[in-house]
Enzyme design. Structure first.
Site, PDB file in Angstrom:
ATOM      1  N   THR A 125     124.657 -65.944 112.686  1.00  0.00           N
ATOM      2  CA  THR A 125     123.522 -66.429 111.881  1.00  0.00           C
ATOM      3  C   THR A 125     123.104 -67.838 112.279  1.00  0.00           C
ATOM      4  O   THR A 125     121.904 -68.154 112.343  1.00  0.00           O
ATOM      5  CB  THR A 125     123.919 -66.395 110.388  1.00  0.00           C
ATOM      6  OG1 THR A 125     124.176 -65.044 110.052  1.00  0.00           O
ATOM      7  CG2 THR A 125     122.839 -66.948 109.496  1.00  0.00           C
ATOM      8  N   SER A 151     141.996 -63.532 106.621  1.00  0.00           N
ATOM      9  CA  SER A 151     141.141 -64.461 107.367  1.00  0.00           C
ATOM     10  C   SER A 151     139.771 -64.576 106.688  1.00  0.00           C
ATOM     11  O   SER A 151     139.282 -65.678 106.408  1.00  0.00           O
ATOM     12  CB  SER A 151     141.030 -63.952 108.815  1.00  0.00           C
ATOM     13  OG  SER A 151     139.859 -64.388 109.421  1.00  0.00           O
ATOM     14  N   ASP A 197     127.809 -65.648  97.337  1.00  0.00           N
ATOM     15  CA  ASP A 197     128.032 -65.756  98.787  1.00  0.00           C
ATOM     16  C   ASP A 197     128.044 -64.341  99.342  1.00  0.00           C
ATOM     17  O   ASP A 197     128.274 -63.382  98.600  1.00  0.00           O
ATOM     18  CB  ASP A 197     129.399 -66.430  99.009  1.00  0.00           C
ATOM     19  CG  ASP A 197     129.650 -66.828 100.462  1.00  0.00           C
ATOM     20  OD1 ASP A 197     128.779 -66.595 101.316  1.00  0.00           O
ATOM     21  OD2 ASP A 197     130.741 -67.385 100.726  1.00  0.00           O
ATOM     22  N   LYS A 198     127.736 -64.192 100.623  1.00  0.00           N
ATOM     23  CA  LYS A 198     127.886 -62.870 101.237  1.00  0.00           C
ATOM     24  C   LYS A 198     128.526 -63.031 102.606  1.00  0.00           C
ATOM     25  O   LYS A 198     128.455 -64.101 103.227  1.00  0.00           O
ATOM     26  CB  LYS A 198     126.559 -62.109 101.305  1.00  0.00           C
ATOM     27  CG  LYS A 198     125.468 -62.628 102.189  1.00  0.00           C
ATOM     28  CD  LYS A 198     125.521 -62.247 103.625  1.00  0.00           C
ATOM     29  CE  LYS A 198     125.288 -60.820 103.986  1.00  0.00           C
ATOM     30  NZ  LYS A 198     125.110 -60.730 105.501  1.00  0.00           N
ATOM     31  N   HIS A 199     129.176 -61.977 103.023  1.00  0.00           N
ATOM     32  CA  HIS A 199     129.807 -62.012 104.346  1.00  0.00           C
ATOM     33  C   HIS A 199     129.566 -60.680 105.023  1.00  0.00           C
ATOM     34  O   HIS A 199     129.731 -59.626 104.406  1.00  0.00           O
ATOM     35  CB  HIS A 199     131.315 -62.250 104.191  1.00  0.00           C
ATOM     36  CG  HIS A 199     132.030 -62.238 105.503  1.00  0.00           C
ATOM     37  ND1 HIS A 199     132.195 -63.364 106.272  1.00  0.00           N
ATOM     38  CD2 HIS A 199     132.607 -61.229 106.198  1.00  0.00           C
ATOM     39  CE1 HIS A 199     132.834 -63.051 107.379  1.00  0.00           C
ATOM     40  NE2 HIS A 199     133.109 -61.759 107.362  1.00  0.00           N
ATOM     41  N   SER A 200     129.188 -60.745 106.302  1.00  0.00           N
ATOM     42  CA  SER A 200     129.082 -59.495 107.058  1.00  0.00           C
ATOM     43  C   SER A 200     130.180 -59.510 108.108  1.00  0.00           C
ATOM     44  O   SER A 200     130.465 -60.557 108.703  1.00  0.00           O
ATOM     45  CB  SER A 200     127.718 -59.427 107.739  1.00  0.00           C
ATOM     46  OG  SER A 200     127.787 -58.547 108.836  1.00  0.00           O
ATOM     47  N   ARG A 226     145.285 -65.568 117.414  1.00  0.00           N
ATOM     48  CA  ARG A 226     145.246 -64.092 117.333  1.00  0.00           C
ATOM     49  C   ARG A 226     144.365 -63.517 118.427  1.00  0.00           C
ATOM     50  O   ARG A 226     144.678 -62.483 119.030  1.00  0.00           O
ATOM     51  CB  ARG A 226     144.708 -63.653 115.953  1.00  0.00           C
ATOM     52  CG  ARG A 226     145.711 -63.843 114.829  1.00  0.00           C
ATOM     53  CD  ARG A 226     145.043 -63.672 113.481  1.00  0.00           C
ATOM     54  NE  ARG A 226     144.417 -62.386 113.311  1.00  0.00           N
ATOM     55  CZ  ARG A 226     143.316 -62.176 112.571  1.00  0.00           C
ATOM     56  NH1 ARG A 226     142.742 -63.181 111.940  1.00  0.00           N
ATOM     57  NH2 ARG A 226     142.825 -60.975 112.459  1.00  0.00           N
ATOM     58  N   LYS A 234     138.286 -67.818 103.785  1.00  0.00           N
ATOM     59  CA  LYS A 234     137.069 -68.616 103.995  1.00  0.00           C
ATOM     60  C   LYS A 234     136.126 -68.475 102.807  1.00  0.00           C
ATOM     61  O   LYS A 234     135.463 -69.419 102.395  1.00  0.00           O
ATOM     62  CB  LYS A 234     136.376 -68.180 105.300  1.00  0.00           C
ATOM     63  CG  LYS A 234     137.187 -68.575 106.535  1.00  0.00           C
ATOM     64  CD  LYS A 234     136.542 -68.132 107.834  1.00  0.00           C
ATOM     65  CE  LYS A 234     136.852 -66.710 108.184  1.00  0.00           C
ATOM     66  NZ  LYS A 234     136.649 -66.317 109.566  1.00  0.00           N
ATOM     67  N   LYS A 235     136.065 -67.273 102.243  1.00  0.00           N
ATOM     68  CA  LYS A 235     135.185 -67.042 101.081  1.00  0.00           C
ATOM     69  C   LYS A 235     135.714 -67.804  99.861  1.00  0.00           C
ATOM     70  O   LYS A 235     134.954 -68.394  99.107  1.00  0.00           O
ATOM     71  CB  LYS A 235     135.101 -65.540 100.759  1.00  0.00           C
ATOM     72  CG  LYS A 235     134.468 -64.694 101.837  1.00  0.00           C
ATOM     73  CD  LYS A 235     132.994 -64.971 102.022  1.00  0.00           C
ATOM     74  CE  LYS A 235     132.710 -65.711 103.284  1.00  0.00           C
ATOM     75  NZ  LYS A 235     131.319 -66.137 103.446  1.00  0.00           N
TER      76      LYS A 235
HETATM   77  N1  URA Z   1     136.252 -61.884 111.179  1.00  0.00           N
HETATM   78  C1  URA Z   1     136.992 -62.874 110.620  1.00  0.00           C
HETATM   79  O1  URA Z   1     136.451 -63.791 110.032  1.00  0.00           O
HETATM   80  N2  URA Z   1     138.328 -62.786 110.730  1.00  0.00           N
HETATM   81  C2  URA Z   1     138.967 -61.782 111.363  1.00  0.00           C
HETATM   82  O2  URA Z   1     140.186 -61.785 111.415  1.00  0.00           O
HETATM   83  C3  URA Z   1     138.188 -60.776 111.942  1.00  0.00           C
HETATM   84  C4  URA Z   1     136.821 -60.840 111.826  1.00  0.00           C
END
Ligand code: URA
Length: 438
Positions: free
Chosen positions: A120, A183, A80-83, A168, A187-188
């Protein structure tokens, strides 16, 4: 346990136990804690911080608030990747099929754009028919069948994170490294991948303005991932100028297609190969990222990555005619140009201003849920360090509303700075955490 006591504890600088954090998240998720009390706790956390143990407990509690995917039965490490988000960031669209083409399954849950950075899912949805609104079951099946699927965030995964992020956002408590790390990593973790590549962007067009913050966030997320049994590498990359030349949904799909055909901008291709090389190494497919990069360059060249992308689009309902002839993709009806006021070297191409202009043309949202215009955006022509001649085109603005378009020309002109002295190109990669291999 009384929630008020936990607020007082954090306000006074004490740390919360994992049991207390689990209680907080569970109760909030069930609606038993009012937003005013949760806001108060968030502000106490914002000022007092969370230590490593608290941050990990926070992440685990958020991840466990909904479904947690498990791909163990696949017998392969899923990647998986996250930006952290940037302007013109179409990396996932290229990188996911590229890595999958190398035989490493990619299961990617993505968000829609909010603020000046695009999402995306919005970009992919500019391909008529394509849908990322998959159920968890459909998503898992596609990963099993095709080694690749991209799904939009759903309420069934990390629901507490979704509620907390929305709170938030309106209580001034987003910009805290522990809360951001929890956060993102929750999710990851819930998405089930064993190998996670994080692309933390820094610069004017990024969430993390300073490199120090970007490295701190990277270290925090890598530590959390490791504690939770995942292989995680974070790459700190530059976002002071937009990535590639295209900013806007269909425009970015066209550019992503060009990269997949080996004809795209060099910065995008190189970043995808760099990140992808690490993903292959993390998933145990190659001995080191350099070997991974070589393999991925081969898969770009021989068209296998492009075929993988088309397979994903078709499997999720997209009409391939629009990829075979990208001129059919949504287009804007009006164009305005920004030209260089003098000859010299491009010193600044401000990602934040470009991103804001693209949003004002309709490529992004000002409020959640707003419709976007898939055909509009900005096409740049130069990178920082390039020489430009007076009167040369620096950018074209593509919109469907002439009034907004002409108002945006001035704003976009302010994004560029041309100087007489020679300027070096900007570095793309600021560092890797931990330096590979760990
Ligand atoms: N992106 C996220 O998914 N969570 C945050 O708290 C900030 C940026």
């Amino acid at each position: 346990m009384r929630f008020l006591d936990l607020i007082l504890k954090k306000r006074d600088g004490e740390s919360l136990s994992p049991e207390e954090i689990s209680f907080i998240i569970q109760e909030y998720n069930q609606g038993s804690i009012p937003d005013y009390q949760m806001s108060s706790l968030l502000m106490a956390i914002f000022f007092q911080g969370l230590n490593n143990r608290e941050t990990s407990a926070f992440t685990a509690a958020l991840a466990e608030s909904g479904e947690v995917l498990d791909f163990a039965s696949l017998g392969k490490i899923v990647a998986d990747k996250h930006s952290s988000g940037g302007v013109g960031d179409k990396v996932t669209i290229i990188l996911a099929p590229l890595v999958a083409a190398a035989g490493v399954p990619v299961a990617k849950i993505s968000g829609r754009g909010l603020g000046f950075t695009g999402g995306t899912i919005d970009k992919l949805e500019s391909i008529p028919g394509f849908s990322a609104n998959l159920t968890v079951r459909e998503f898992s099946q596609l990963v099993r069948d095709n080694d690749l699927a991209i799904m939009a965030q759903t309420d069934s995964i990390t629901p507490a994170e979704g509620k907390l992020y929305a709170l938030r956002d309106v209580t001034g408590t987003v910009e805290n490294i522990s809360l951001i790390a929890a956060s993102i990593m929750s999710k990851k973790i819930a998405a089930g991948a064993g190998a996670i590549l994080l692309d933390v962007k820094t610069g004017r067009g990024a969430f993390m303005h300073s490199k120090e913050e970007a490295f701190h966030l990277s270290e925090t997320m890598v530590r959390i991932g490791k504690e939770m049994g995942r292989k995680v590498v974070s790459v700190v990359t530059d976002m002071s100028q937009p990535l590639g030349f295209a900013v806007g949904n269909a425009l970015e799909i066209k550019e992503a297609m060009a990269v997949l055909k080996g004809e795209g901008p060099q910065d995008v291709e190189q970043l995808c190969l760099f990140l992808g090389g690490i993903m292959l190494a993390l998933a145990g497919k190659v001995r080191n990222p350099e070997d991974g990069q070589k393999e991925l360059a081969r898969l770009l060249k021989n068209g296998v990555a492009l075929e993988k992308f088309k397979q994903m689009i078709a499997s999720q309902g997209g009409n391939l005619e629009y990829l075979d002839n990208t001129e059919l993709l949504p287009k804007a009806s009006c164009i305005e140009l920004v030209k260089a006021p003098k000859s010299g070297y491009l010193k600044e191409s401000d990602a934040l201003r470009v991103g804001r202009v693209a949003v004002s043309l309709g490529a992004g949202r000002s409020v959640k849920g707003e419709a976007i215009d898939p055909g509009v955006g900005v096409l740049l022509t130069h990178k920082v360090g390039d020489h430009v001649d007076e009167g040369e085109i620096l950018a074209s603005l593509q919109g469907n509303n002439e009034e907004i378009l002409s108002a945006s020309v001035k704003e976009l002109s302010n994004a560029f700075l041309i100087v007489d002295e020679k300027i070096e190109p900007l570095p793309m990669i600021h560092g890797v955490v931990p330096p590979f291999p760990s």
